[in-house]
Design an enzyme around this catalytic site. Structure first.
Site, PDB file in Angstrom:
ATOM      1  N   LYS A  54      -2.966   7.337   6.050  1.00 23.74           N
ATOM      2  CA  LYS A  54      -2.143   6.016   5.299  1.00 23.74           C
ATOM      3  C   LYS A  54      -3.330   5.186   4.566  1.00 23.74           C
ATOM      4  O   LYS A  54      -2.973   4.761   3.584  1.00 23.74           O
ATOM      5  CB  LYS A  54      -1.383   5.111   6.438  1.00 23.74           C
ATOM      6  CG  LYS A  54      -0.430   5.919   7.050  1.00 23.74           C
ATOM      7  CD  LYS A  54       0.536   5.079   8.054  1.00 23.74           C
ATOM      8  CE  LYS A  54       1.410   6.047   8.708  1.00 23.74           C
ATOM      9  NZ  LYS A  54       2.039   5.555  10.084  1.00 23.74           N
ATOM     10  N   GLN A  98       0.730   0.797  13.975  1.00 23.50           N
ATOM     11  CA  GLN A  98       0.916   2.341  14.361  1.00 23.50           C
ATOM     12  C   GLN A  98       1.316   2.393  15.811  1.00 23.50           C
ATOM     13  O   GLN A  98       0.859   1.973  16.865  1.00 23.50           O
ATOM     14  CB  GLN A  98      -0.449   3.138  14.484  1.00 23.50           C
ATOM     15  CG  GLN A  98      -0.346   4.592  14.346  1.00 23.50           C
ATOM     16  CD  GLN A  98       0.376   5.206  13.253  1.00 23.50           C
ATOM     17  OE1 GLN A  98       0.570   4.976  12.330  1.00 23.50           O
ATOM     18  NE2 GLN A  98       1.219   6.151  13.987  1.00 23.50           N
ATOM     19  N   ASP A 121       7.831  -0.833   7.316  1.00 31.28           N
ATOM     20  CA  ASP A 121       8.247   0.690   8.038  1.00 31.28           C
ATOM     21  C   ASP A 121       9.764   0.252   8.191  1.00 31.28           C
ATOM     22  O   ASP A 121      10.617   1.454   8.458  1.00 31.28           O
ATOM     23  CB  ASP A 121       7.801   0.487   9.540  1.00 31.28           C
ATOM     24  CG  ASP A 121       6.441   1.690   9.681  1.00 31.28           C
ATOM     25  OD1 ASP A 121       6.560   2.505   9.018  1.00 31.28           O
ATOM     26  OD2 ASP A 121       5.837   1.343  10.797  1.00 31.28           O
TER      27      ASP A 121
END
Ligand code: NAP
Length: 298
Positions: A54, A98, A121
């Site tokens: 990422k 995460q 997200d």
């Protein structure tokens, strides 16, 4: 006849190129670039590798990127305080925590603490609510379902009036995808069936599908005779089925027997190289979108 391959790797490249131009346009117009913080707690090897990918993609796109690594024993309170700091930072447009988090931290509490306007997200309940309403209400689409929709649209798979069967109803893949493809609007307008472990006659449902999306996490779940000839098959499953001592890497398989299924399907995604590469591209797209929206409202 062998199916047409839908390559997530190639489509991702196209999307990243488009986003790169978008970032340049933002720099020209506002002298700013999208800001993304990726928060990693602990050193779980899979999480480290996802975060590394990422961060690398964000840097390649010219983002202002902060990789914030925290020790596994950080308290929940300290993590929430960190998120509050990034919520207030005007140069950060996207916050990603995460998962999984260590067991002493309530992951739901942490995800809900992220400012919904920076929730790239797309997991915050406010954004999931907006997704359900559809149209202009939508802010951020969750990344994996958004990637699947892009694969379908960019491979010119007809969705209008199509029978779509989604196998798997998780909050991060199947459920939001079913809502997205059933919405009124372009890249949707499908008739969607959402299947799961309690579905009766799963094979019969799958056989009706013009578009079959499988996100169950069960290798080989979908048999070749479950696929309607000519259907589009999107295999979301990522299953580690072995280990290759020569490469030192896990052997991955989807939920569909790719080699046999490609003889029946019209279009199909491989594993790896199908849905996987799209997820990070959609995270970047959400961050660019968030930055534009912030800069245009100032
Ligand atoms: P999950 O939370 O474990 O959910 C699995 C879903 O599949 C559940 O709804 C379950 O039904 C259903 N299911 C399981 N076995 C089934 C069966 N035999 N018949 C019918 N339905 C069945 O999984 P997830 O997080 O959505 O992930 C699914 C797969 O996608 C995994 O392999 C994961 O690694 C992969 N994935 C890939 C990406 C990517 O970027 N490529 C992203 C996310 C996930 P119940 O609800 O009834 O239990």
């Amino acid at each position: 006849m062998a199916a047409e391959l839908i390559s997530g790797t190639q489509i991702r490249q196209t999307i990243l190129k488009e986003l790169g131009k978008d970032v340049e346009a933002m720099r020209q117009k506002y002298g700013k670039v999208p800001g993304l913080v990726t928060i990693l707690v602990g050193d779980n090897p899979a999480s480290v590798s996802y975060v590394t990918l990422k961060v690398r993609t964000a840097l390649e796109l010219g983002f202002h990127e902060i990789q914030d690594s925290q020790p596994a024993d950080i308290s929940e309170e300290a993590l929430l305080a960190l998120i509050a700091r990034y919520n207030a930072d005007p140069d950060i447009h996207g916050i990603l925590v995460q998962l999984p988090l260590p067991p002493h931290i309530d992951a739901t509490k942490v995800l809900y603490a992220i400012d919904p306007d920076k929730d790239v997200d797309g997991f915050h309940p406010l954004n999931l609510g907006r997704l359900l309403i559809g149209g202009d209400a939508v802010r951020f689409l969750p990344c994996t379902p958004a990637g699947i929709q892009e694969l379908l649209v960019r491979s010119n798979t007809p969705l209008e009036g199509a029978e779509v069967v989604v196998v798997g109803r998780s909050n991060i893949v199947g459920k939001p995808l079913a809502v997205m493809l059933g919405q009124k609007g372009p890249g949707a307008n499908a008739t969607v069936t959402l299947a799961h472990t309690r579905t009766r006659n799963l094979a019969d449902h799958c056989r009706r599908a013009d578009v079959l999306v499988v996100a169950a996490g069960v290798p080989g779940l979908v048999k070749t005779d479950w696929i309607k000839p000519g259907a589009t098959v999107i295999d979301v499953g990522v299953n580690r089925i072995g280990f290759n001592p020569e490469t030192g890497k896990a052997i991955l398989s989807g939920d569909v027997d790719f080699e046999r299924a490609k003889e029946v399907a019209g279009k199909i995604t491989p594993v790896p190289g199908g849905v996987g590469p799209m997820t990070i591209a959609m995270l970047m797209k959400n961050t660019v979108r968030s930055a534009w929206s912030y800069l245009e409202q100032r």
